[in-house]
Design a protein around this motif. Sequence first.
Motif, PDB file in Angstrom:
ATOM      1  N   UNK A 218      45.254  37.850  38.248  1.00  0.00           N
ATOM      2  CA  UNK A 218      44.360  38.657  37.420  1.00  0.00           C
ATOM      3  C   UNK A 218      42.900  38.331  37.734  1.00  0.00           C
ATOM      4  N   UNK A 220      41.729  37.363  40.631  1.00  0.00           N
ATOM      5  CA  UNK A 220      41.397  37.993  41.911  1.00  0.00           C
ATOM      6  C   UNK A 220      41.094  39.474  41.724  1.00  0.00           C
ATOM      7  N   UNK A 221      41.871  40.136  40.886  1.00  0.00           N
ATOM      8  CA  UNK A 221      41.662  41.569  40.707  1.00  0.00           C
ATOM      9  C   UNK A 221      40.388  41.859  39.913  1.00  0.00           C
ATOM     10  N   UNK A 222      40.103  41.004  38.941  1.00  0.00           N
ATOM     11  CA  UNK A 222      38.943  41.267  38.085  1.00  0.00           C
ATOM     12  C   UNK A 222      37.632  40.901  38.765  1.00  0.00           C
ATOM     13  N   UNK A 223      37.665  39.872  39.592  1.00  0.00           N
ATOM     14  CA  UNK A 223      36.399  39.349  40.123  1.00  0.00           C
ATOM     15  C   UNK A 223      36.145  39.706  41.578  1.00  0.00           C
ATOM     16  N   UNK A 224      37.151  40.215  42.285  1.00  0.00           N
ATOM     17  CA  UNK A 224      36.989  40.460  43.714  1.00  0.00           C
ATOM     18  C   UNK A 224      37.269  41.914  44.074  1.00  0.00           C
ATOM     19  N   UNK A 225      36.497  42.432  44.999  1.00  0.00           N
ATOM     20  CA  UNK A 225      36.822  43.701  45.639  1.00  0.00           C
ATOM     21  C   UNK A 225      37.367  43.415  47.031  1.00  0.00           C
ATOM     22  N   UNK A 247      44.668  40.681  46.797  1.00  0.00           N
ATOM     23  CA  UNK A 247      43.504  41.410  46.297  1.00  0.00           C
ATOM     24  C   UNK A 247      42.614  41.902  47.430  1.00  0.00           C
ATOM     25  N   UNK A 274      32.281  35.232  47.078  1.00  0.00           N
ATOM     26  CA  UNK A 274      32.192  35.579  45.659  1.00  0.00           C
ATOM     27  C   UNK A 274      32.904  34.561  44.780  1.00  0.00           C
ATOM     28  N   UNK A 308      31.840  32.559  41.606  1.00  0.00           N
ATOM     29  CA  UNK A 308      32.768  32.037  40.609  1.00  0.00           C
ATOM     30  C   UNK A 308      33.529  30.845  41.177  1.00  0.00           C
ATOM     31  N   UNK A 362      33.479  36.441  30.185  1.00  0.00           N
ATOM     32  CA  UNK A 362      34.630  37.103  30.815  1.00  0.00           C
ATOM     33  C   UNK A 362      35.790  37.344  29.848  1.00  0.00           C
ATOM     34  N   UNK A 365      36.751  41.092  29.265  1.00  0.00           N
ATOM     35  CA  UNK A 365      37.296  41.745  30.461  1.00  0.00           C
ATOM     36  C   UNK A 365      38.723  41.280  30.720  1.00  0.00           C
TER      37      UNK A 365
ATOM     38  N   UNK B 113      36.488  46.023  27.449  1.00  0.00           N
ATOM     39  CA  UNK B 113      35.365  45.107  27.360  1.00  0.00           C
ATOM     40  C   UNK B 113      34.079  45.900  27.230  1.00  0.00           C
ATOM     41  N   UNK B 122      34.168  42.642  39.693  1.00  0.00           N
ATOM     42  CA  UNK B 122      34.239  43.503  40.867  1.00  0.00           C
ATOM     43  C   UNK B 122      34.297  44.952  40.394  1.00  0.00           C
ATOM     44  N   UNK B 124      36.675  46.970  41.055  1.00  0.00           N
ATOM     45  CA  UNK B 124      38.044  47.080  40.557  1.00  0.00           C
ATOM     46  C   UNK B 124      38.157  46.476  39.147  1.00  0.00           C
ATOM     47  N   UNK B 125      37.530  45.321  38.951  1.00  0.00           N
ATOM     48  CA  UNK B 125      37.575  44.650  37.663  1.00  0.00           C
ATOM     49  C   UNK B 125      36.907  45.472  36.578  1.00  0.00           C
ATOM     50  N   UNK B 129      38.679  46.630  33.235  1.00  0.00           N
ATOM     51  CA  UNK B 129      38.214  46.097  31.955  1.00  0.00           C
ATOM     52  C   UNK B 129      37.640  47.176  31.059  1.00  0.00           C
TER      53      UNK B 129
END
Lengths: 526, 526
Positions: A218, A220-225, A247, A274, A308, A362, A365, B113, B122, B124-125, B129
């Motif tokens: 989760x 990886x998906x939320x914080x990375x593109x 991701x 990132x 992060x 965070x 999110x 969020x 990101x 995606x994130x 969110x």
Amino acid sequence: MSKRSVGVSLPFLMPDAGREAGPLHRQLYERLREAILAGTLAPRSRLPSTRTLSRELGISRGTVEEAFAQLDAEGFLERRVGSGSVVALPDHARGPRSVSARGPRFVPAHGGAKAASLGGLSRRGRRMASDVLPAEPRDVRPFTPCLPALELFPTTLWARTVAKQARMLEPGRMTAGEPEGFRPLREAIAAHLGPARGVRCDWRQVLVFASTQQALDLTARLLLDEGDGVWLEEPGYLGARVAFESAGARLHPVPVDGNGPRVEVALARAPKARLAYVTPSHQYPLGVTMSLSRRLALLEHARASGMWLFEDDYDSEFRYATRPLAAIQGMDVAGRVLYAGTFNKVMFPSLRLAFLVVPEALVDAFTAARAATDGHAPPLTQAAMAHFMESGHYAAHLRQMRLVYAERRDALLDALERETRGELQLGAAEAGMHVTAFLAEGLQDVAVIERTDARGLGARRLSPLYLGRGRRQGLVLGFSGASPAGLRAAVRTLCGLLDGPPRQPLRARRHASAAGSSPPSPGTRG
Amino acid sequence: MSKRSVGVSLPFLMPDAGREAGPLHRQLYERLREAILAGTLAPRSRLPSTRTLSRELGISRGTVEEAFAQLDAEGFLERRVGSGSVVALPDHARGPRSVSARGPRFVPAHGGAKAASLGGLSRRGRRMASDVLPAEPRDVRPFTPCLPALELFPTTLWARTVAKQARMLEPGRMTAGEPEGFRPLREAIAAHLGPARGVRCDWRQVLVFASTQQALDLTARLLLDEGDGVWLEEPGYLGARVAFESAGARLHPVPVDGNGPRVEVALARAPKARLAYVTPSHQYPLGVTMSLSRRLALLEHARASGMWLFEDDYDSEFRYATRPLAAIQGMDVAGRVLYAGTFNKVMFPSLRLAFLVVPEALVDAFTAARAATDGHAPPLTQAAMAHFMESGHYAAHLRQMRLVYAERRDALLDALERETRGELQLGAAEAGMHVTAFLAEGLQDVAVIERTDARGLGARRLSPLYLGRGRRQGLVLGFSGASPAGLRAAVRTLCGLLDGPPRQPLRARRHASAAGSSPPSPGTRG
């Protein structure tokens, strides 16, 4: 009327009498539907009347009527008063039936899906399905890494705790839980982490997951593109690599030396990453502790660049020489650290509870994303875990396991020292549930593991944990899951596989298998 | 020696005597670390000797020694024999401390969020969110959709089943489980689905999930790349929309009429879509059943084009007029259908067990992806569920609930018929756990729901379930979670909010709130 029916083989419709075949109307319904789909009954063909079928099959007319009514409701028949029933299936429904779902060629899937079956997947799906993630420990073997001392777990106490929570089920506890987790558990985790790990957090920053893997995924998906850079320790934890690869991240290996990952190398090679994945308290797999100056350099870069930090504190409660080192999360002045821990190692792997402490910014999110991905962890086990912690059982179990694992570690190290003659060189072993043993020049871990697997030792290879070149050959040896006597026996078996007669074939194999892996290069650890 | 120390306020280090403050050495360690991180103790400054501190603080020297040893181990101090301890923290660790983690401004996160906190995510994130997913039912209200009759659930029987499984915990059941699910549960599901739902599968095609949402999320990631087209029923299930949006899919709304989604419209508008999400047995939210010809057209297109079909059979076990319609999975001749079902509605929402039947060719990919994302569902609840099914309790509960919900549905429909005067027009109600009520021209669901929420009725808005223009205004009214008497009372309350004195303000509000939503257009349902 039965003369006007086309292609109906009445014996074919004869229901079985056995109980397992299910109710007669259901059998008749299924056989008729099968015949229609298979084309045995052509479209527009007329079926015998329910009366005729009833007589010829020797079953009640009501039973036939029920089957016909269902087929009618589903559109397989058109029933007309006075003129019987007509097969209503349009022509195009009758393609060649695919390989029967009964008795297909199933192959165990552990270790990634076969390339042949990746055809219908998306590019992302192919990436996810082809990653080779060694499953969490399912085998109870002497050297299985990260396997708790299952035989010493207080199962009766735990069963009572679970049963008590199960008995408390009432409507208020049966509705869906919170995506963030069950509040008493989050509070218990926050209360534990402060003194035990130096983590500073409000309970609302604690999110409950099934596993560290889920927290990684989760995150990886939320914080990375796709294409975003990630620092990974080299060698490092495969679960993290798989999550970030899934991701679509670009992975940058950061060499690990005796002081942990070399932050200055990472800064030079990939300054715009990132996210950094680190195991500062007890590096996986090498077992070293990240030095304070590197921790601070990492935190400072995160603060300045907005990178992060994912701190995976997977087994640092087990420290034998000194007290456990405090987490870097507690030193974070800028809200850049996500701190992960798991109960699946301290308790037992099938428990399925882990947690992630995220910066305040965070929380929302993660909560929204959790609701959109799987919902939440089961309140039953969360409530049981909270009660286990609140009543002191968790801390007591931790204390006991710390003593047990220290003894097991000593037994393993003593035995290795006694039995080996230079084939193995040990990594750091001040903490945790495993030790890494580097193989002497000339030995390949793939060949050694083939032999240890055949003897059921449960050791893991080191070299696949490297992302780049310069892989060292070695073994990851768990010591927490076996008794001292079991470990001593396993070490004797292992050493018998390393030298003496079996050793020559191993050496001979090296060249055959070297094509797939880089030559050992001890210097890359430094 | 204490004279040479710089900036150490000794009273500041004075430990608390209370038990809750923790051991003295821990308190001293924490205060010193805090002072170092905060800059109260400057780098290179010299600390008092352990002897001095011990005397001045009135605690044993061993206690001070323990705190110093820990700080030393963590690199906060450099201890030199004969010359005492020096603060070792490099300068750059002392940025301004972020907003304290204690007492922060936490706001409940349900419903996505806040935009303000999406900064570090990101792309995606941010997508994940910011999606507004109404949580699974947490409120027990008369009209809460998809809420089971919790008060009639056999809690004692279930608690006994769970307790029995918990007592069976032994090392063989404590290691990690299978990503695919617990085999006895997969077998029980396969055995149930054949006769009950017309699903044809080998047990190895049955994968266990925590929720349909998790199955949707993993499906979207495995089968879709960003930009891939997906057919979604219009109106349709928000959870599906959120999962496909999270995966970056391009969504194509397919209008639903009395025979289900209009496949020919979808074919004309988005012939290259990679996946179609459908609820053929009981469309969510309109309640209609997809006709056989459309099912066959959909299957044929899937076969010919390689499109995947996700069949969400979320509540079709509850059919009141005729027997439940068979799933389209059973008619699939080309292995294109993924069939999803859940226990969280038949049993209770906090159970966290659902399943997905996938074509044989996808089993390996799903297994690998599941291992890489969260691991597996907890074996404890899986084993309990398997036992509940094998012993016949599940089928018995289903049968009883079918009767109970039929009675509740009748109570709701009768009451609505009796109490309303044209303000509501009901959708199909032959099956399931809810009915959709369209609002008469001039009424806006956002305004109505504001009033029903204030009265605790638990109804949901219809219009947000539309993706495109031409949204109809309406209410989704669950009937399964409340008694007939409770439903009758709720209908009276509802009707009091629709007409009479409160109605004028509702009409007046319509214009104020109409900016955010399209005008009602009854024609779009056909």
